[in-house]
Write an enzyme that holds these catalytic residues in place. Structure first.
Site, PDB file in Angstrom:
ATOM      1  N   ASP A 119       1.206  12.879   0.450  1.00 45.66           N
ATOM      2  CA  ASP A 119       1.600  13.384   1.779  1.00 45.66           C
ATOM      3  C   ASP A 119       1.765  14.908   1.790  1.00 45.66           C
ATOM      4  O   ASP A 119       1.893  15.513   2.858  1.00 45.66           O
ATOM      5  CB  ASP A 119       2.908  12.724   2.237  1.00 45.66           C
ATOM      6  CG  ASP A 119       2.717  11.240   2.528  1.00 45.66           C
ATOM      7  OD1 ASP A 119       1.561  10.816   2.757  1.00 45.66           O
ATOM      8  OD2 ASP A 119       3.715  10.504   2.519  1.00 45.66           O
ATOM      9  N   GLY A 121       2.745   3.363   9.387  1.00 45.25           N
ATOM     10  CA  GLY A 121       1.982   2.568   8.434  1.00 45.25           C
ATOM     11  C   GLY A 121       2.897   1.813   7.480  1.00 45.25           C
ATOM     12  O   GLY A 121       2.624   0.665   7.108  1.00 45.25           O
ATOM     13  N   ARG A 132      -6.011   2.341  11.646  1.00 40.87           N
ATOM     14  CA  ARG A 132      -5.794   2.457  10.192  1.00 40.87           C
ATOM     15  C   ARG A 132      -6.119   1.137   9.487  1.00 40.87           C
ATOM     16  O   ARG A 132      -5.904   0.062  10.036  1.00 40.87           O
ATOM     17  CB  ARG A 132      -4.359   2.925   9.919  1.00 40.87           C
ATOM     18  CG  ARG A 132      -4.160   4.333  10.476  1.00 40.87           C
ATOM     19  CD  ARG A 132      -2.819   4.892  10.159  1.00 40.87           C
ATOM     20  NE  ARG A 132      -2.637   5.095   8.737  1.00 40.87           N
ATOM     21  CZ  ARG A 132      -1.475   5.458   8.203  1.00 40.87           C
ATOM     22  NH1 ARG A 132      -0.418   5.623   8.985  1.00 40.87           N
ATOM     23  NH2 ARG A 132      -1.364   5.640   6.902  1.00 40.87           N
ATOM     24  N   SER A 165      -1.650   2.586  -3.766  1.00 39.98           N
ATOM     25  CA  SER A 165      -0.925   2.656  -2.492  1.00 39.98           C
ATOM     26  C   SER A 165       0.380   1.886  -2.606  1.00 39.98           C
ATOM     27  O   SER A 165       0.382   0.674  -2.852  1.00 39.98           O
ATOM     28  CB  SER A 165      -1.781   2.061  -1.369  1.00 39.98           C
ATOM     29  OG  SER A 165      -0.949   1.688  -0.285  1.00 39.98           O
TER      30      SER A 165
END
Ligand code: S3P
Length: 423
Positions: A312, A91, A119, A164
């Site tokens: 994560d 990603g 995604r 993000s």
């Protein structure tokens, strides 16, 4: 891969280089004049995808056992690839490179594996389009494969709905090619490696609270970068040390950037026996060695602004919560659903198979600790962080655990099982 608890974990481990920083070192090196030398580069499949993409864009990159040499060609030195870029499972590669490609003078198509093809890419297509970029989802589903035709870009002030770093970095990188200042404001601050490292390469990046602003057309100069160890990889050994009875582990050379260190704060809130030793700095990033000993953990609530700083690590935290006294609540973490797998559904399914008392919610999980886990068959869904979290869970569970597709750890930590066995 079959794992079974036999004895406490003891000793030292040095985790591999940080994945986020390794990607960026190659990307920013490619856009700089001169050679960028990267040591402790993460040789995981994701970062190798980034190297492969930039080679296809005309950048010579030497990958030797001791270091990576990126022979950059400056901000305007990339050339058209004569094949589709393959981003694999990554990603970070997809979203960051899209920002760079939007400002080129040529067309590129990129695609990756099945996970990448599901995604969400609208989150980058929207701000890039606002800047004047020509970016299309080839199947019209706002996912990869993507076609990006380079175009003149305008500076914008983008208010992102999600915290993000991939979105922020994508827009800032496009901002290098814009006709004015480009700013991104996030709901909470995400990892700031792009801002720190681009500044080190000579870009003008200003951070004020939740907003980062970049000036266009800097002259970026190749740098020497020593990549700190990845706290997201360290997380598995930190957790193993805390939950496997009798353990004592020293995890060396861990990056503890405050935009990444939420795990440390959660461990402290859970009453972990954890000491940060030998604090120092590496290429502008704070680093420490982390000593952990088995601890009687207590439940906590993980929510709000801390979430992007440990996004994560949440699968590993969910496992730790099973060994804590009381009920742990994880919320404000809907982003987990759009990672390499739906990490809420996958954690609830697999932890339930091991006997955990866990409920999934719209934006997180509720875990009642104190119910002993037993071995089970675990479906990693080809998600590296799921496989590693359950390898650790298995060591603290009764009986044997088998993890399907366990070699997916190669995405971020190719020697994970060897390092675990060494302890
Ligand atoms: C990353 C940002 C995070 C993280 C990913 C790496 C990065 O993703 O989950 O593993 O290097 O910028 P989001 O930005 O989508 O939250």
């Amino acid at each position: 891969m079959k794992l079974k608890y036999e004895h406490p974990l003891k000793g030292e481990v040095t985790v591999p280089g940080d994945k986020s920083i390794s990607h960026r070192a190659v990307m920013f090196g490619a856009l700089s004049k001169g050679t960028t030398e990267v040591t402790n580069f993460l040789q995981g499949a994701d970062c190798l995808s980034t190297i492969d993409c930039f080679r296809r864009l005309g950048i010579e990159i030497e990958n030797t056992p001791s270091k990576i040499l990126v022979h950059g060609k400056g901000l305007h030195g990339l050339t058209k690839s004569n094949s589709m870029l393959d981003v694999g499972n990554s990603g970070t590669t997809t979203r960051l490179i899209s920002g760079i490609l939007a400002g080129q003078k040529f067309e590129t198509t990129l695609n990756g594996d099945e996970s990448i093809q599901s995604r969400p890419m609208k989150r980058i297509m929207e701000p890039l389009s606002m800047m004047g970029a020509d970016i299309t989802s080839i199947r019209g589903n706002n996912c990869a494969p993507l076609r990006i035709v380079g175009a003149p870009l305008h500076g914008i002030h983008y208010h992102s709905k999600v915290a993000s770093a991939q979105v922020k970095s994508c827009v800032l990188l496009a901002g290098l090619y814009a006709d004015g200042l480009t700013s991104v404001t996030e709901p909470s601050v995400s990892r700031n490696h792009t801002e720190l490292m681009l500044r080190g390469f000579g870009a003008n990046v200003i951070t004020e609270g939740k907003t980062a602003t970049i000036s266009p057309d800097p002259e970026l100069i190749g740098q020497k970068i020593e990549v700190p160890g990845d706290i997201s990889s360290a997380a598995y050994f930190i957790a193993a040390g805390l939950i496997v009875p009798g353990s004592e582990i020293l995890v060396k050379n861990v990056g503890i950037n405050p935009t990444r260190d939420g795990l440390i704060r959660v461990c402290q809130a859970m009453g972990a026996d954890m000491t940060l030793l030998n604090k120092r700095e590496n290429s502008g990033e704070p680093v420490a060695d982390i000593l952990v000993r088995h601890s009687n953990l207590k439940a906590t609530t993980v929510e709000g602004e801390i979430i992007p700083t440990l996004i994560d690590e949440l699968p590993m935290i969910a496992v730790m919560a099973c060994f804590a006294e009381g009920t742990t609540v994880i919320k404000d973490a809907a982003e987990l659903k759009v990672k390499e797998s739906d990490r809420i559904a996958v954690m609830v399914d697999n932890l339930s198979r091991m006997g955990a008392h866990i409920t999934g919610t719209e934006d997180g999980m509720i875990i009642e600790g104190g119910y002993p886990l037993h071995g089970a068959e675990i479906d990693s869904h080809l998600d590296h962080r799921i496989a590693m979290s359950f390898a650790v869970a298995a060591l603290a569970a009764e009986g044997e655990t088998e993890i399907q597709d366990a070699d997916c750890v190669k995405i971020s930590y190719p020697n994970f099982y060897e390092d675990l066995l060494n302890l």
